[in-house]
Design an enzyme around this catalytic site. Structure first.
Site, PDB file in Angstrom:
ATOM      1  N   ASP A  58       0.875  -1.179   0.000  1.00 57.24           N
ATOM      2  CA  ASP A  58       0.000   0.000   0.000  1.00 57.24           C
ATOM      3  C   ASP A  58       0.913   1.231   0.000  1.00 57.24           C
ATOM      4  OD1 ASP A  58      -1.541   2.218   0.803  1.00 57.24           O
ATOM      5  OD2 ASP A  58      -2.863   0.983   2.031  1.00 57.24           O
ATOM      6  N   TYR A 154     -10.304  14.471  -5.293  1.00 52.00           N
ATOM      7  CA  TYR A 154      -9.513  13.957  -6.430  1.00 52.00           C
ATOM      8  C   TYR A 154      -8.855  15.115  -7.177  1.00 52.00           C
ATOM      9  CZ  TYR A 154      -8.415  11.162 -10.607  1.00 52.00           C
ATOM     10  OH  TYR A 154      -7.774  10.531 -11.644  1.00 52.00           O
TER      11      TYR A 154
HETATM   12  P1  NAP Z   1      -7.791   1.536 -11.540  1.00 53.07           P
HETATM   13  O1  NAP Z   1      -8.083   0.782 -12.780  1.00 53.07           O
HETATM   14  O2  NAP Z   1      -8.818   1.647 -10.479  1.00 53.07           O
HETATM   15  O3  NAP Z   1      -6.433   0.983 -10.910  1.00 53.07           O
HETATM   16  C1  NAP Z   1      -5.932   1.569  -9.744  1.00 53.07           C
HETATM   17  C2  NAP Z   1      -4.663   0.848  -9.356  1.00 53.07           C
HETATM   18  O4  NAP Z   1      -4.147   1.492  -8.193  1.00 53.07           O
HETATM   19  C3  NAP Z   1      -4.903  -0.604  -9.008  1.00 53.07           C
HETATM   20  O5  NAP Z   1      -3.806  -1.375  -9.461  1.00 53.07           O
HETATM   21  C4  NAP Z   1      -4.928  -0.593  -7.492  1.00 53.07           C
HETATM   22  O6  NAP Z   1      -4.446  -1.802  -6.938  1.00 53.07           O
HETATM   23  C5  NAP Z   1      -3.936   0.500  -7.202  1.00 53.07           C
HETATM   24  N1  NAP Z   1      -4.077   1.081  -5.879  1.00 53.07           N
HETATM   25  C6  NAP Z   1      -5.146   1.699  -5.334  1.00 53.07           C
HETATM   26  N2  NAP Z   1      -4.878   2.097  -4.093  1.00 53.07           N
HETATM   27  C7  NAP Z   1      -3.596   1.727  -3.832  1.00 53.07           C
HETATM   28  C8  NAP Z   1      -2.725   1.853  -2.724  1.00 53.07           C
HETATM   29  N3  NAP Z   1      -3.125   2.448  -1.580  1.00 53.07           N
HETATM   30  N4  NAP Z   1      -1.464   1.354  -2.820  1.00 53.07           N
HETATM   31  C9  NAP Z   1      -1.032   0.753  -3.955  1.00 53.07           C
HETATM   32  N5  NAP Z   1      -1.815   0.595  -5.033  1.00 53.07           N
HETATM   33  C10 NAP Z   1      -3.081   1.076  -4.971  1.00 53.07           C
HETATM   34  O7  NAP Z   1      -7.381   3.038 -11.908  1.00 53.07           O
HETATM   35  P2  NAP Z   1      -6.801   3.700 -13.248  1.00 53.07           P
HETATM   36  O8  NAP Z   1      -7.917   4.342 -13.975  1.00 53.07           O
HETATM   37  O9  NAP Z   1      -5.898   2.779 -13.962  1.00 53.07           O
HETATM   38  O10 NAP Z   1      -5.970   4.870 -12.578  1.00 53.07           O
HETATM   39  C11 NAP Z   1      -4.591   4.777 -12.328  1.00 53.07           C
HETATM   40  C12 NAP Z   1      -4.065   6.182 -12.102  1.00 53.07           C
HETATM   41  O11 NAP Z   1      -4.361   6.964 -13.263  1.00 53.07           O
HETATM   42  C13 NAP Z   1      -4.697   6.900 -10.922  1.00 53.07           C
HETATM   43  O12 NAP Z   1      -3.725   7.674 -10.253  1.00 53.07           O
HETATM   44  C14 NAP Z   1      -5.734   7.781 -11.583  1.00 53.07           C
HETATM   45  O13 NAP Z   1      -6.026   8.893 -10.803  1.00 53.07           O
HETATM   46  C15 NAP Z   1      -5.007   8.152 -12.866  1.00 53.07           C
HETATM   47  N6  NAP Z   1      -5.872   8.592 -13.950  1.00 53.07           N
HETATM   48  C16 NAP Z   1      -6.869   7.811 -14.407  1.00 53.07           C
HETATM   49  C17 NAP Z   1      -7.665   8.290 -15.459  1.00 53.07           C
HETATM   50  C18 NAP Z   1      -8.805   7.484 -16.024  1.00 53.07           C
HETATM   51  O14 NAP Z   1      -9.611   8.040 -16.787  1.00 53.07           O
HETATM   52  N7  NAP Z   1      -8.914   6.205 -15.750  1.00 53.07           N
HETATM   53  C19 NAP Z   1      -7.433   9.550 -16.002  1.00 53.07           C
HETATM   54  C20 NAP Z   1      -6.390  10.318 -15.501  1.00 53.07           C
HETATM   55  C21 NAP Z   1      -5.613   9.822 -14.466  1.00 53.07           C
HETATM   56  P3  NAP Z   1      -5.360  -2.895  -6.156  1.00 53.07           P
HETATM   57  O15 NAP Z   1      -6.737  -2.807  -6.713  1.00 53.07           O
HETATM   58  O16 NAP Z   1      -4.646  -4.175  -6.435  1.00 53.07           O
HETATM   59  O17 NAP Z   1      -5.257  -2.478  -4.722  1.00 53.07           O
END
Ligand code: NAP
Length: 259
Positions: A58, A154
């Site tokens: 984490d 966020y």
């Molecule tokens: P996602 O599919 O929900 O994946 C999130 C990842 O973060 C998962 O691997 C999860 O692991 C991990 N995670 C969550 N809390 C954690 C913690 N405390 N310690 C370590 N790992 C943790 O999200 P995503 O859309 O790929 O987003 C990834 C990043 O991109 C984020 O920072 C998000 O803000 C950013 N982002 C996303 C978008 C979008 O449209 N999707 C756009 C801009 C930026 P587990 O589930 O295994 O715990």
């Protein structure tokens, strides 16, 4: 020779979405990758596919950081790339509805977790055999550039890590560490975060189409498109890029929506 041959990478939150795509891309480009998260089943699938090493971790758990860095040092002997990707938006609300518990958790993961990733990555990169050096990539968002009214925590967290990247970049350059740090700002990317958000609406398909049409390109971004940017920033091809904010949103923040 692949672009990242001989390099070792850490990806936080590599079990899903953008992080998992980055594990795939960095591995395909020749890097040895260690990735984190909590979902062991999802991690196993990513490891099987890529050969990358998973360690349950984490990002907010300060006491668990030394063990993660020790694993990287013992298995691979160096660290060249850190993708500070782990992020959440669970329980967020507007300025009128946000609760303190949700605010604190989002800040802990998105801001403090990113700071700890940078701090531990820099210590490891400075100790690299052959000399200090590396590239840190921070996953902010277009919401680090423009505000989302219904997601105060966020938006605030993503704005914070945008400037965190710049502070780290200037510090590392001025102290001659040969470590670069940049932030990336993806638009709306088709990942589990987005799928979960639309699943809660009355018409998920229409909601997904609506989100796609926010971009002038008329579609959602794909995780592979973000992973390609991460690989570029991880590589020597981006050697002059430091303290920059790279937007990957199909033009969403370049103009006015609908005009
Ligand atoms: P996602 O599919 O929900 O994946 C999130 C990842 O973060 C998962 O691997 C999860 O692991 C991990 N995670 C969550 N809390 C954690 C913690 N405390 N310690 C370590 N790992 C943790 O999200 P995503 O859309 O790929 O987003 C990834 C990043 O991109 C984020 O920072 C998000 O803000 C950013 N982002 C996303 C978008 C979008 O449209 N999707 C756009 C801009 C930026 P587990 O589930 O295994 O715990």
């Amino acid at each position: 020779m692949a672009r990242l041959d001989g390099k070792v990478a850490l990806v936080t939150g590599g079990t899903a979405g953008i992080g998992a795509a980055a594990v795939r891309r960095l591995s395909a480009d020749g890097a040895k990758v260690v990735f984190t998260g909590s979902n062991a089943a999802a991690a196993e699938a990513v490891s099987q596919e890529t050969g990358a090493h998973f360690q349950a971790h984490d990002v907010t758990d300060e006491a668990a950081w030394p063990a993660l860095m020790q694993t990287i040092a013992e298995r691979f002997g160096r660290l060249d790339i850190a993708f500070a990707n782990a992020g959440i938006e669970v329980g967020d609300g507007s300025i009128e509805t946000i609760g303190l518990a949700a605010w604190n958790r989002i800040m802990a993961v998105n801001v403090t977790g990113t700071m700890l990733t940078c701090q531990h990555a820099i210590a490891a990169m400075k100790a690299n055999p052959g000399g200090s050096g590396g590239s840190i990539i921070i996953n902010s968002s277009i919401n680090g550039l423009v505000g989302l009214p219904a997601n105060i925590a966020y938006t605030t967290s993503k704005g914070a890590v945008r400037l965190l990247a710049k502070s780290v970049a200037v510090h590392c350059a001025r102290t001659k560490t040969n470590i670069r740090c940049n932030s990336i700002h993806p638009g709306i990317i088709d990942t589990p975060i987005i799928r979960r958000a639309v699943a809660d609406t009355t018409d998920p398909e229409a909601s997904l189409a609506y989100l796609g049409n926010i971009s002038p390109l008329g579609r959602l971004g794909q995780v592979e498109e973000v992973a390609a940017l991460v690989s570029f920033l991880a590589s020597e091809d981006s050697s002059l890029i430091n303290g920059a904010e790279l937007v990957a949103d199909g033009g969403t923040t370049a103009g006015l929506v609908g005009v």
